[in-house]
Design a protein around this motif. Sequence first.
Motif, PDB file in Angstrom:
ATOM      1  N   ILE A 104       0.812  -1.219   0.000  1.00 52.47           N
ATOM      2  CA  ILE A 104       0.000   0.000   0.000  1.00 52.47           C
ATOM      3  C   ILE A 104       0.846   1.270   0.000  1.00 52.47           C
ATOM      4  O   ILE A 104       0.387   2.320  -0.437  1.00 52.47           O
ATOM      5  CB  ILE A 104      -0.983   0.002   1.195  1.00 52.47           C
ATOM      6  N   VAL A 105       2.087   1.182   0.458  1.00 51.83           N
ATOM      7  CA  VAL A 105       2.908   2.388   0.616  1.00 51.83           C
ATOM      8  C   VAL A 105       3.057   3.175  -0.681  1.00 51.83           C
ATOM      9  O   VAL A 105       2.816   4.391  -0.703  1.00 51.83           O
ATOM     10  CB  VAL A 105       4.274   2.046   1.259  1.00 51.83           C
ATOM     11  N   PRO A 106       3.424   2.536  -1.827  1.00 49.30           N
ATOM     12  CA  PRO A 106       3.518   3.343  -3.050  1.00 49.30           C
ATOM     13  C   PRO A 106       2.171   3.925  -3.481  1.00 49.30           C
ATOM     14  O   PRO A 106       2.125   5.007  -4.071  1.00 49.30           O
ATOM     15  CB  PRO A 106       4.038   2.367  -4.104  1.00 49.30           C
ATOM     16  N   LYS A 107       1.090   3.226  -3.162  1.00 51.32           N
ATOM     17  CA  LYS A 107      -0.236   3.744  -3.519  1.00 51.32           C
ATOM     18  C   LYS A 107      -0.561   5.007  -2.713  1.00 51.32           C
ATOM     19  O   LYS A 107      -1.183   5.933  -3.230  1.00 51.32           O
ATOM     20  CB  LYS A 107      -1.299   2.673  -3.312  1.00 51.32           C
ATOM     21  N   ILE A 108      -0.125   5.031  -1.449  1.00 49.89           N
ATOM     22  CA  ILE A 108      -0.313   6.244  -0.652  1.00 49.89           C
ATOM     23  C   ILE A 108       0.557   7.362  -1.218  1.00 49.89           C
ATOM     24  O   ILE A 108       0.092   8.488  -1.414  1.00 49.89           O
ATOM     25  CB  ILE A 108       0.024   5.986   0.834  1.00 49.89           C
ATOM     26  N   HIS A 109       1.823   7.038  -1.517  1.00 44.88           N
ATOM     27  CA  HIS A 109       2.767   8.052  -2.031  1.00 44.88           C
ATOM     28  C   HIS A 109       2.308   8.633  -3.373  1.00 44.88           C
ATOM     29  O   HIS A 109       2.649   9.781  -3.684  1.00 44.88           O
ATOM     30  CB  HIS A 109       4.176   7.473  -2.174  1.00 44.88           C
ATOM     31  N   GLU A 110       1.580   7.879  -4.164  1.00 48.32           N
ATOM     32  CA  GLU A 110       1.054   8.420  -5.427  1.00 48.32           C
ATOM     33  C   GLU A 110       0.073   9.559  -5.186  1.00 48.32           C
ATOM     34  O   GLU A 110      -0.122  10.411  -6.058  1.00 48.32           O
ATOM     35  CB  GLU A 110       0.330   7.319  -6.220  1.00 48.32           C
ATOM     36  N   GLN A 111      -0.551   9.572  -4.010  1.00 48.26           N
ATOM     37  CA  GLN A 111      -1.599  10.549  -3.727  1.00 48.26           C
ATOM     38  C   GLN A 111      -1.163  11.672  -2.786  1.00 48.26           C
ATOM     39  O   GLN A 111      -1.555  12.822  -2.973  1.00 48.26           O
ATOM     40  CB  GLN A 111      -2.824   9.841  -3.117  1.00 48.26           C
ATOM     41  N   VAL A 112      -0.390  11.321  -1.760  1.00 46.97           N
ATOM     42  CA  VAL A 112      -0.005  12.301  -0.737  1.00 46.97           C
ATOM     43  C   VAL A 112       1.430  12.040  -0.289  1.00 46.97           C
ATOM     44  O   VAL A 112       1.961  10.951  -0.469  1.00 46.97           O
ATOM     45  CB  VAL A 112      -0.949  12.246   0.493  1.00 46.97           C
ATOM     46  N   ASP A 113       2.033  13.067   0.331  1.00 49.71           N
ATOM     47  CA  ASP A 113       3.392  12.915   0.866  1.00 49.71           C
ATOM     48  C   ASP A 113       3.381  12.487   2.322  1.00 49.71           C
ATOM     49  O   ASP A 113       4.313  11.838   2.787  1.00 49.71           O
ATOM     50  CB  ASP A 113       4.158  14.237   0.737  1.00 49.71           C
ATOM     51  N   GLU A 114       2.350  12.891   3.051  1.00 51.49           N
ATOM     52  CA  GLU A 114       2.280  12.602   4.471  1.00 51.49           C
ATOM     53  C   GLU A 114       0.915  12.034   4.835  1.00 51.49           C
ATOM     54  O   GLU A 114      -0.081  12.305   4.160  1.00 51.49           O
ATOM     55  CB  GLU A 114       2.543  13.867   5.294  1.00 51.49           C
ATOM     56  N   LEU A 115       0.920  11.296   5.923  1.00 55.79           N
ATOM     57  CA  LEU A 115      -0.306  10.701   6.438  1.00 55.79           C
ATOM     58  C   LEU A 115      -0.403  11.109   7.901  1.00 55.79           C
ATOM     59  O   LEU A 115       0.540  10.905   8.671  1.00 55.79           O
ATOM     60  CB  LEU A 115      -0.203   9.179   6.298  1.00 55.79           C
ATOM     61  N   ASP A 116      -1.536  11.697   8.297  1.00 51.28           N
ATOM     62  CA  ASP A 116      -1.682  12.163   9.672  1.00 51.28           C
ATOM     63  C   ASP A 116      -2.101  11.063  10.640  1.00 51.28           C
ATOM     64  O   ASP A 116      -1.719  11.095  11.809  1.00 51.28           O
ATOM     65  CB  ASP A 116      -2.694  13.315   9.739  1.00 51.28           C
ATOM     66  N   ALA A 117      -2.907  10.113  10.171  1.00 55.84           N
ATOM     67  CA  ALA A 117      -3.403   9.067  11.063  1.00 55.84           C
ATOM     68  C   ALA A 117      -3.983   7.920  10.256  1.00 55.84           C
ATOM     69  O   ALA A 117      -4.296   8.062   9.071  1.00 55.84           O
ATOM     70  CB  ALA A 117      -4.481   9.629  11.996  1.00 55.84           C
ATOM     71  N   VAL A 118      -4.126   6.785  10.942  1.00 49.81           N
ATOM     72  CA  VAL A 118      -4.838   5.626  10.411  1.00 49.81           C
ATOM     73  C   VAL A 118      -5.981   5.349  11.373  1.00 49.81           C
ATOM     74  O   VAL A 118      -5.778   5.286  12.590  1.00 49.81           O
ATOM     75  CB  VAL A 118      -3.924   4.388  10.320  1.00 49.81           C
ATOM     76  N   VAL A 119      -7.186   5.207  10.837  1.00 52.04           N
ATOM     77  CA  VAL A 119      -8.352   4.862  11.646  1.00 52.04           C
ATOM     78  C   VAL A 119      -8.805   3.472  11.216  1.00 52.04           C
ATOM     79  O   VAL A 119      -8.949   3.199  10.027  1.00 52.04           O
ATOM     80  CB  VAL A 119      -9.488   5.892  11.467  1.00 52.04           C
ATOM     81  N   LEU A 120      -9.014   2.608  12.195  1.00 43.37           N
ATOM     82  CA  LEU A 120      -9.371   1.219  11.917  1.00 43.37           C
ATOM     83  C   LEU A 120     -10.839   0.969  12.232  1.00 43.37           C
ATOM     84  O   LEU A 120     -11.282   1.235  13.358  1.00 43.37           O
ATOM     85  CB  LEU A 120      -8.492   0.289  12.751  1.00 43.37           C
ATOM     86  N   THR A 121     -11.567   0.437  11.253  1.00 46.87           N
ATOM     87  CA  THR A 121     -12.956   0.069  11.533  1.00 46.87           C
ATOM     88  C   THR A 121     -13.011  -1.141  12.449  1.00 46.87           C
ATOM     89  O   THR A 121     -13.926  -1.265  13.262  1.00 46.87           O
ATOM     90  CB  THR A 121     -13.759  -0.218  10.248  1.00 46.87           C
ATOM     91  N   HIS A 122     -12.036  -2.036  12.335  1.00 48.71           N
ATOM     92  CA  HIS A 122     -11.878  -3.168  13.241  1.00 48.71           C
ATOM     93  C   HIS A 122     -10.551  -3.851  12.911  1.00 48.71           C
ATOM     94  O   HIS A 122      -9.899  -3.479  11.938  1.00 48.71           O
ATOM     95  CB  HIS A 122     -13.063  -4.135  13.180  1.00 48.71           C
ATOM     96  N   THR A 123     -10.181  -4.835  13.713  1.00 48.02           N
ATOM     97  CA  THR A 123      -8.827  -5.368  13.613  1.00 48.02           C
ATOM     98  C   THR A 123      -8.751  -6.786  13.046  1.00 48.02           C
ATOM     99  O   THR A 123      -7.813  -7.521  13.355  1.00 48.02           O
ATOM    100  CB  THR A 123      -8.132  -5.313  14.992  1.00 48.02           C
ATOM    101  N   HIS A 124      -9.674  -7.172  12.185  1.00 49.44           N
ATOM    102  CA  HIS A 124      -9.472  -8.433  11.463  1.00 49.44           C
ATOM    103  C   HIS A 124      -8.238  -8.279  10.565  1.00 49.44           C
ATOM    104  O   HIS A 124      -7.958  -7.184  10.060  1.00 49.44           O
ATOM    105  CB  HIS A 124     -10.704  -8.767  10.611  1.00 49.44           C
TER     106      HIS A 124
END
Length: 192
Positions: free
Chosen positions: A35-55
């Motif tokens: 997922i990391v390159p997919k995030i980098h394609e869109q933004v340079d920084e990520l402020d947080a990750v929110v989890l709907t659940h932990t499966h």
Amino acid sequence: MIRNLARGVSAFTSNAFLVDGERTVLVDTGANFDIVPKIHEQVDELDAVVLTHTHPDHVGNIDAVRDVFDAETWGFDLDQPAVDNAIEDESTLRIGDDEYVVLHTPGHKNDHLCLYSESATTLFAGDLVFQNGGFGRTDLPEGDRELLIRSIDRLRSVVDDSLSAMHVGHGPSVVDSPYDHIEMAARAARLG
């Protein structure tokens, strides 16, 4: 803007929604793809990750995201290794440019959350409900059909037919009358 970074991935994964804006947030990380390159394609920084659940299919990429972006995670249960910060039921959280109310919605998993923004008329439903009346499995550990039905009913009491987008844990987002899909899920969960 909300983008599903798991779109087109053929591995077993959940959806992973990148919401950019004032606070850039990833809702679930997915699993079994880089997922990391997919995030980098869109933004340079990520402020947080929110989890709907932990499966595992929703948090499998968490270590890679933490390592590269140094982003803390938010979820319901601090006893889960993927969760850095606890979110309380009915608290609010900024995701992108909007405030979301956090709803504890167990039944699929004890730590399951839905995230709803009245101002953005947007819902992140995780694995509680899906397109065409689908609903979360209850045959896994912590699954409970009666509790799931109560959680769907709670969601129905909070959102209404002004809902314009429902982003789900698996499958396509629902942008055509999403409230109707929640209603169908409530009926379907009671049938079987």
